[in-house]
Design a protein around this motif. Sequence first.
Motif, PDB file in Angstrom:
ATOM      1  N   GLY A  90       2.544   8.288  22.577  1.00  0.00           N
ATOM      2  CA  GLY A  90       2.857   7.095  23.353  1.00  0.00           C
ATOM      3  C   GLY A  90       2.524   5.811  22.620  1.00  0.00           C
ATOM      4  N   THR A  91       2.117   5.927  21.351  1.00  0.00           N
ATOM      5  CA  THR A  91       1.623   4.748  20.626  1.00  0.00           C
ATOM      6  C   THR A  91       2.410   4.504  19.352  1.00  0.00           C
ATOM      7  N   SER A  92       2.813   3.266  19.145  1.00  0.00           N
ATOM      8  CA  SER A  92       3.421   2.854  17.881  1.00  0.00           C
ATOM      9  C   SER A  92       2.281   2.408  16.959  1.00  0.00           C
ATOM     10  N   ALA A  93       2.247   2.960  15.763  1.00  0.00           N
ATOM     11  CA  ALA A  93       1.117   2.755  14.841  1.00  0.00           C
ATOM     12  C   ALA A  93       0.880   1.283  14.523  1.00  0.00           C
ATOM     13  N   GLY A  94      -0.420   0.953  14.392  1.00  0.00           N
ATOM     14  CA  GLY A  94      -0.791  -0.403  13.999  1.00  0.00           C
ATOM     15  C   GLY A  94      -1.511  -0.450  12.665  1.00  0.00           C
ATOM     16  N   LYS A  95      -1.679   0.704  12.049  1.00  0.00           N
ATOM     17  CA  LYS A  95      -2.314   0.719  10.728  1.00  0.00           C
ATOM     18  C   LYS A  95      -1.818   1.923   9.924  1.00  0.00           C
ATOM     19  N   GLY A  96      -1.980   1.849   8.628  1.00  0.00           N
ATOM     20  CA  GLY A  96      -1.565   2.951   7.768  1.00  0.00           C
ATOM     21  C   GLY A  96      -2.160   2.790   6.380  1.00  0.00           C
ATOM     22  N   SER A  97      -2.063   3.837   5.596  1.00  0.00           N
ATOM     23  CA  SER A  97      -2.568   3.743   4.225  1.00  0.00           C
ATOM     24  C   SER A  97      -1.709   4.587   3.290  1.00  0.00           C
ATOM     25  N   LEU A  98      -1.734   4.205   2.024  1.00  0.00           N
ATOM     26  CA  LEU A  98      -1.002   4.920   0.989  1.00  0.00           C
ATOM     27  C   LEU A  98      -1.930   5.045  -0.215  1.00  0.00           C
ATOM     28  N   SER A  99      -2.082   6.254  -0.752  1.00  0.00           N
ATOM     29  CA  SER A  99      -2.944   6.473  -1.926  1.00  0.00           C
ATOM     30  C   SER A  99      -2.117   6.939  -3.104  1.00  0.00           C
ATOM     31  N   LEU A 100      -2.444   6.390  -4.272  1.00  0.00           N
ATOM     32  CA  LEU A 100      -1.689   6.668  -5.502  1.00  0.00           C
ATOM     33  C   LEU A 100      -2.653   6.972  -6.637  1.00  0.00           C
ATOM     34  N   THR A 101      -2.160   7.706  -7.627  1.00  0.00           N
ATOM     35  CA  THR A 101      -2.841   7.754  -8.918  1.00  0.00           C
ATOM     36  C   THR A 101      -1.933   7.049  -9.920  1.00  0.00           C
ATOM     37  N   ILE A 102      -2.537   6.114 -10.660  1.00  0.00           N
ATOM     38  CA  ILE A 102      -1.797   5.309 -11.641  1.00  0.00           C
ATOM     39  C   ILE A 102      -2.319   5.693 -13.017  1.00  0.00           C
ATOM     40  N   ARG A 103      -1.417   6.006 -13.964  1.00  0.00           N
ATOM     41  CA  ARG A 103      -1.907   6.350 -15.302  1.00  0.00           C
ATOM     42  C   ARG A 103      -0.993   5.796 -16.382  1.00  0.00           C
ATOM     43  N   ALA A 104      -1.556   5.562 -17.562  1.00  0.00           N
ATOM     44  CA  ALA A 104      -0.781   5.046 -18.697  1.00  0.00           C
ATOM     45  C   ALA A 104      -1.490   5.414 -19.997  1.00  0.00           C
ATOM     46  N   PHE A 105      -0.719   5.433 -21.086  1.00  0.00           N
ATOM     47  CA  PHE A 105      -1.271   5.742 -22.410  1.00  0.00           C
ATOM     48  C   PHE A 105      -1.842   4.508 -23.107  1.00  0.00           C
ATOM     49  N   ASP A 106      -1.522   3.317 -22.576  1.00  0.00           N
ATOM     50  CA  ASP A 106      -1.976   2.077 -23.194  1.00  0.00           C
ATOM     51  C   ASP A 106      -2.788   1.287 -22.168  1.00  0.00           C
ATOM     52  N   GLN A 107      -3.969   0.784 -22.564  1.00  0.00           N
ATOM     53  CA  GLN A 107      -4.857   0.100 -21.620  1.00  0.00           C
ATOM     54  C   GLN A 107      -4.214  -1.155 -21.041  1.00  0.00           C
ATOM     55  N   ASP A 108      -3.514  -1.929 -21.874  1.00  0.00           N
ATOM     56  CA  ASP A 108      -2.842  -3.141 -21.373  1.00  0.00           C
ATOM     57  C   ASP A 108      -1.748  -2.780 -20.375  1.00  0.00           C
ATOM     58  N   ASP A 109      -1.002  -1.710 -20.689  1.00  0.00           N
ATOM     59  CA  ASP A 109       0.044  -1.251 -19.761  1.00  0.00           C
ATOM     60  C   ASP A 109      -0.564  -0.827 -18.420  1.00  0.00           C
ATOM     61  N   LEU A 110      -1.700  -0.131 -18.490  1.00  0.00           N
ATOM     62  CA  LEU A 110      -2.369   0.315 -17.262  1.00  0.00           C
ATOM     63  C   LEU A 110      -2.752  -0.898 -16.407  1.00  0.00           C
ATOM     64  N   GLU A 111      -3.324  -1.905 -17.056  1.00  0.00           N
ATOM     65  CA  GLU A 111      -3.750  -3.099 -16.315  1.00  0.00           C
ATOM     66  C   GLU A 111      -2.554  -3.899 -15.781  1.00  0.00           C
ATOM     67  N   ASN A 112      -1.476  -3.966 -16.567  1.00  0.00           N
ATOM     68  CA  ASN A 112      -0.255  -4.648 -16.103  1.00  0.00           C
ATOM     69  C   ASN A 112       0.383  -3.922 -14.930  1.00  0.00           C
ATOM     70  N   LEU A 113       0.377  -2.586 -14.996  1.00  0.00           N
ATOM     71  CA  LEU A 113       0.969  -1.777 -13.931  1.00  0.00           C
ATOM     72  C   LEU A 113       0.187  -1.972 -12.623  1.00  0.00           C
ATOM     73  N   ILE A 114      -1.134  -1.994 -12.716  1.00  0.00           N
ATOM     74  CA  ILE A 114      -1.966  -2.229 -11.528  1.00  0.00           C
ATOM     75  C   ILE A 114      -1.622  -3.596 -10.921  1.00  0.00           C
ATOM     76  N   LYS A 115      -1.463  -4.604 -11.790  1.00  0.00           N
ATOM     77  CA  LYS A 115      -1.127  -5.957 -11.331  1.00  0.00           C
ATOM     78  C   LYS A 115       0.248  -5.967 -10.630  1.00  0.00           C
ATOM     79  N   MET A 116       1.230  -5.286 -11.235  1.00  0.00           N
ATOM     80  CA  MET A 116       2.578  -5.222 -10.629  1.00  0.00           C
ATOM     81  C   MET A 116       2.538  -4.541  -9.264  1.00  0.00           C
ATOM     82  N   ILE A 117       1.745  -3.469  -9.168  1.00  0.00           N
ATOM     83  CA  ILE A 117       1.651  -2.732  -7.904  1.00  0.00           C
ATOM     84  C   ILE A 117       1.042  -3.609  -6.817  1.00  0.00           C
TER      85      ILE A 117
END
Length: 374
Positions: free
Chosen positions: A236-263
């Motif tokens: 009887g209830t329409s949700a008012g909260k939610g969550s999404l969990s991800l694992t982010i990985r990269a071979f280059d440290q700068d790419d990893l940090e840029n990807l986190i920023k984009m996300i």
Amino acid sequence: MPLTELINLRQLLHQTPEIAGEESATAEKILAFFANLKPDQTIQNIGGTGLAFIFKGKNPGKRILFRAELDALPIQEKGDPSYKSQTAGKAHLCGHDGHMTIICGLGEKLAAQRPVSGEVVLLFQPAEETGEGARRVLDDPKFQQIKPDYAFALHNLPGFPLRQVVVRQGTFAAGSTGLTISLTGKTSHAAHPDAGINPAQAIAQLIQTLPKLTEKLSTFALVTVIHAEIGSLAFGTSAGKGSLSLTIRAFDQDDLENLIKMITEEVKRIATTEKLGCKFSFVESFAVSKNDPGAAAIAEGVLKEKNLQVIEKPEPFRWSEDFGLFSQSCPSYLFGLGSGENCPQLHEPTYDFPDELIVTGVKIFEGIARKVNG
């Protein structure tokens, strides 16, 4: 100490696993082992339960560090060795019991014949599996006493021939982080969803768009959706909260940090459009493990001298290793040691470290120590 004693130590450690942040009894066992070796200096409780043993040469020279991990995994062991884990739901299923034993074997060699120059530091690091231990060690003021000129570590690798050494120039293993995105809207009656703000649409969009952000990078990166949750099971209830969990990985440290920023920017954009509040929670963050050319030259020179079977892996490993953080603080080198083509994979419930690797690991590490410190 004969090899049988080292094997007994490895199997004792296997029987008595402790997970990240709880490794005090494991540290006590290592401390007891080194008591007989009389290192020149012992540092306890570094980064938590960590230990460092220092063997000093008579002459000035480089300080090099070898690292092993103290922690086991929160997984039930399903194999049946005679020395099976005696702790329910916890087991050494990554081989840290073997890595510790190799460093203990190196300690024996250094005790029998001290280095000629400089210092050799044997570090037993806590909490590798959660990506917290290296940071705690490096941030501990006691680390300044052992800050090395070079750091070395190995990891056993199922799927590669027993004792084969696996090397790589540059990145050895990916950096990664876990991210949970929490979205807050407004709960309403399911008959009047328009009276609330349901995060379902935003989460559906994020599941579609976030993994595609890697296409903007020129090197390997990956976003894996691991968990999603919306509201609760109340029809009887329409949700008012939610969550999404991800694992982010990269071979280059700068790419990893840029990807986190984009996300995070994409999440904020969608949350704003959907009138949702958003929060970010990062867990299990691992830096890219990058091999230094100078440290590589030392280690790979030793591998050649010892006539070991060496293979250069064309691509970095996609998993992450907490040793990556050391490679940001000093010239470092991480390599793999094959634990057999038919060995169960790391973190599998039937995995068990092959004792045959102890001698090989000690031989390589001692070779590196002698090359640098005599």
